[in-house]
Design a protein around this motif. Structure first.
Motif, PDB file in Angstrom:
ATOM      1  N   ILE A 114       0.834  -1.207   0.000  1.00  0.00           N
ATOM      2  CA  ILE A 114       0.000   0.000   0.000  1.00  0.00           C
ATOM      3  C   ILE A 114       0.863   1.249   0.000  1.00  0.00           C
ATOM      4  N   ALA A 115       1.883   1.250   0.853  1.00  0.00           N
ATOM      5  CA  ALA A 115       2.798   2.394   0.906  1.00  0.00           C
ATOM      6  C   ALA A 115       3.510   2.573  -0.434  1.00  0.00           C
ATOM      7  N   ALA A 116       3.908   1.465  -1.053  1.00  0.00           N
ATOM      8  CA  ALA A 116       4.593   1.550  -2.344  1.00  0.00           C
ATOM      9  C   ALA A 116       3.670   2.084  -3.428  1.00  0.00           C
ATOM     10  N   VAL A 117       2.400   1.650  -3.415  1.00  0.00           N
ATOM     11  CA  VAL A 117       1.433   2.132  -4.403  1.00  0.00           C
ATOM     12  C   VAL A 117       1.231   3.629  -4.274  1.00  0.00           C
ATOM     13  N   VAL A 118       1.101   4.116  -3.045  1.00  0.00           N
ATOM     14  CA  VAL A 118       0.912   5.555  -2.831  1.00  0.00           C
ATOM     15  C   VAL A 118       2.111   6.335  -3.351  1.00  0.00           C
ATOM     16  N   LEU A 120       4.425   5.431  -5.639  1.00  0.00           N
ATOM     17  CA  LEU A 120       4.501   5.351  -7.100  1.00  0.00           C
ATOM     18  C   LEU A 120       3.413   6.181  -7.767  1.00  0.00           C
ATOM     19  N   ALA A 121       2.202   6.141  -7.191  1.00  0.00           N
ATOM     20  CA  ALA A 121       1.083   6.889  -7.784  1.00  0.00           C
ATOM     21  C   ALA A 121       1.324   8.392  -7.713  1.00  0.00           C
ATOM     22  N   ILE A 122       1.892   8.858  -6.609  1.00  0.00           N
ATOM     23  CA  ILE A 122       2.183  10.292  -6.490  1.00  0.00           C
ATOM     24  C   ILE A 122       3.209  10.709  -7.534  1.00  0.00           C
ATOM     25  N   LEU A 123       4.274   9.936  -7.677  1.00  0.00           N
ATOM     26  CA  LEU A 123       5.299  10.272  -8.663  1.00  0.00           C
ATOM     27  C   LEU A 123       4.739  10.241 -10.080  1.00  0.00           C
ATOM     28  N   ALA A 124       3.934   9.194 -10.385  1.00  0.00           N
ATOM     29  CA  ALA A 124       3.366   9.080 -11.728  1.00  0.00           C
ATOM     30  C   ALA A 124       2.384  10.215 -12.005  1.00  0.00           C
ATOM     31  N   CYS A 144      -1.586  14.301  -5.000  1.00  0.00           N
ATOM     32  CA  CYS A 144      -1.978  13.944  -3.629  1.00  0.00           C
ATOM     33  C   CYS A 144      -3.447  13.544  -3.550  1.00  0.00           C
ATOM     34  N   GLY A 145      -4.305  14.286  -4.239  1.00  0.00           N
ATOM     35  CA  GLY A 145      -5.727  13.968  -4.204  1.00  0.00           C
ATOM     36  C   GLY A 145      -6.027  12.603  -4.787  1.00  0.00           C
ATOM     37  N   ASN A 146      -5.432  12.293  -5.938  1.00  0.00           N
ATOM     38  CA  ASN A 146      -5.665  11.000  -6.589  1.00  0.00           C
ATOM     39  C   ASN A 146      -5.048   9.845  -5.813  1.00  0.00           C
ATOM     40  N   SER A 147      -3.874  10.059  -5.260  1.00  0.00           N
ATOM     41  CA  SER A 147      -3.102   8.948  -4.706  1.00  0.00           C
ATOM     42  C   SER A 147      -3.441   8.618  -3.257  1.00  0.00           C
ATOM     43  N   ILE A 148      -4.004   9.575  -2.516  1.00  0.00           N
ATOM     44  CA  ILE A 148      -4.223   9.325  -1.093  1.00  0.00           C
ATOM     45  C   ILE A 148      -5.706   9.333  -0.744  1.00  0.00           C
ATOM     46  N   CYS A 149      -6.284  10.515  -0.601  1.00  0.00           N
ATOM     47  CA  CYS A 149      -7.674  10.533  -0.121  1.00  0.00           C
ATOM     48  C   CYS A 149      -8.464  11.731  -0.607  1.00  0.00           C
ATOM     49  N   LEU A 351      -3.082   4.975 -11.314  1.00  0.00           N
ATOM     50  CA  LEU A 351      -3.270   4.419  -9.978  1.00  0.00           C
ATOM     51  C   LEU A 351      -3.936   3.048 -10.053  1.00  0.00           C
ATOM     52  N   GLY A 352      -4.937   2.919 -10.925  1.00  0.00           N
ATOM     53  CA  GLY A 352      -5.610   1.635 -11.093  1.00  0.00           C
ATOM     54  C   GLY A 352      -4.668   0.566 -11.621  1.00  0.00           C
ATOM     55  N   ALA A 353      -3.823   0.945 -12.569  1.00  0.00           N
ATOM     56  CA  ALA A 353      -2.873  -0.021 -13.133  1.00  0.00           C
ATOM     57  C   ALA A 353      -1.864  -0.479 -12.085  1.00  0.00           C
ATOM     58  N   VAL A 354      -1.343   0.458 -11.295  1.00  0.00           N
ATOM     59  CA  VAL A 354      -0.383   0.104 -10.244  1.00  0.00           C
ATOM     60  C   VAL A 354      -1.045  -0.790  -9.202  1.00  0.00           C
ATOM     61  N   SER A 355      -2.300  -0.501  -8.870  1.00  0.00           N
ATOM     62  CA  SER A 355      -3.020  -1.290  -7.872  1.00  0.00           C
ATOM     63  C   SER A 355      -3.248  -2.718  -8.349  1.00  0.00           C
TER      64      SER A 355
END
Length: 365
Positions: A114-118, A120-124, A144-149, A351-355
């Protein structure tokens, strides 16, 4: 009149006034909720099952009402109370239905994942935003909005990086609209990708913006999906603290840098820097959820109380979804511009692809 009596009278007056201010908007949400429940019952009567659950119908009806009619100021406090406070109470009560053994069954690698997804998603997301021409602040808010909450992450990040009011408004507008679309569309991936309830719960927890929206996205699929999705989402929300602390160190200089002239969405008063509120890192309802989940895991919640608690949480969630829908006007999306639209959408897809990749790597069954 003695000072103590005067103080008590003033306190009671404020309390009564507060209730009266909430009633119009709350009654509006209750009326739309009744309609959603009525439509769900009609579906079950006509088709033998409800294809659209009351949670989803509540969002659709609320959004339709808000798009066709803008509620006056007298409704504002009650709608906000329904969308926020009732929603948070529902999340707390949901903790009584969850045992930590459920998430531990997926393996400790999920927590690290989960931490890794967050990260990677922020960087992407930031990279996508910059490639599409968004300035640094806007790209960070979208990431931040897309990757966290969603809104909470945007609101927490804005003062740290000195984002303008217009940047925040545009980011939140897209979060609200896309959040509803994700809730409605994500369940369709279950048959398309052949996801199990556990896998779908992980996917929903990693991609849906807000904690309560996870309930709406997972409830139509399976109870296990709802339980796993909620806990995964809560762990993801807890990443907000480290991310904001990192931004406060690595991006604090942005508070002093003028907005780039290339962007059309940077006008507006900039948020000032300052101390970061700790309650934004770990909101009270997350602590409440974890506390009830801990009590359930320890066997301290009577079995007879579980079903009523779950039913109350469900009703409160439906009301909250109405309040959420009443805060979404789909017409505001056009005001933010094509680049923001593409950036937010592409970031969400990333984010969906990484998840999905994490689910595959961990071998979640």
């Amino acid at each position: 009149m003695p000072p103590i009596a005067q103080s008590r009278t003033a306190s009671e007056f404020r309390r009564v006034s507060g209730v009266r201010a909430i009633l119009p908007g709350l009654c509006l949400c209750l009326a739309v909720t009744a309609s959603a429940l009525g439509f769900e019952a009609a579906e079950a009567q006509l088709f033998g099952r409800a294809w659209l659950e009351a949670l989803v119908l509540a969002i659709l009806l609320g959004t339709a009402v808000r798009t066709a009619w803008t509620p006056s100021a007298r409704f504002t406090r009650g709608i906000a109370f329904s969308a926020k406070t009732l929603l948070e109470v529902a999340v707390v009560l949901l903790g009584a239905s969850l045992s930590f053994a459920t998430i531990l069954a997926a393996g400790p690698g999920l927590l690290v994942g989960i931490a890794a997804v967050v990260a990677l998603a922020i960087l992407a997301s930031y990279g996508i935003g910059r490639m599409l021409g968004l300035h640094h602040r806007m790209a960070i808010l979208v990431a931040c909005g897309n990757s966290i909450c969603g809104n909470s992450a945007i609101a927490a990040a804005a003062p740290v990086i000195g984002a303008s009011g217009e940047d925040v408004a545009a980011s939140i507008a897209f979060t609200a609209v896309l959040g509803v679309l994700v809730v409605l569309g994500l369940p369709l991936l279950v048959p398309l990708l052949g996801l199990s309830p556990m896998q779908y719960g992980v996917l929903a927890g990693l991609t849906v913006y807000a904690v309560p929206q996870v309930l709406a996205a997972t409830a139509p699929v399976a109870t296990l999906s709802m339980q796993v999705g909620t806990l995964v989402k809560l762990v993801r929300v807890l990443m907000l603290g480290p991310v904001i602390l990192a931004l406060s160190v690595g991006a604090s200089r942005l508070r002093e840098v003028p907005d780039e002239s290339a962007s059309k969405v940077t006008a507006g008063k900039r948020s000032s820097g300052g101390r970061i509120a700790l309650h934004r890192f770990v909101p009270w309802f997350i602590l409440g959820f974890l506390a009830l989940a801990g009590l359930r895991s320890a066997g301290l919640i009577p079995g007879a109380a579980l079903r009523p608690t779950a039913e109350i949480a469900n009703v409160l969630t439906v009301i909250s979804m109405v309040g959420l829908g009443l805060g979404v006007d789909v017409r505001v999306v056009a005001k933010a511009g094509l680049r923001v639209t593409l950036a937010v959408t592409a970031s969400l897809l990333a984010l969906g692809a990484v998840s999905l990749g994490l689910i595959h790597v961990l071998g979640v069954a």
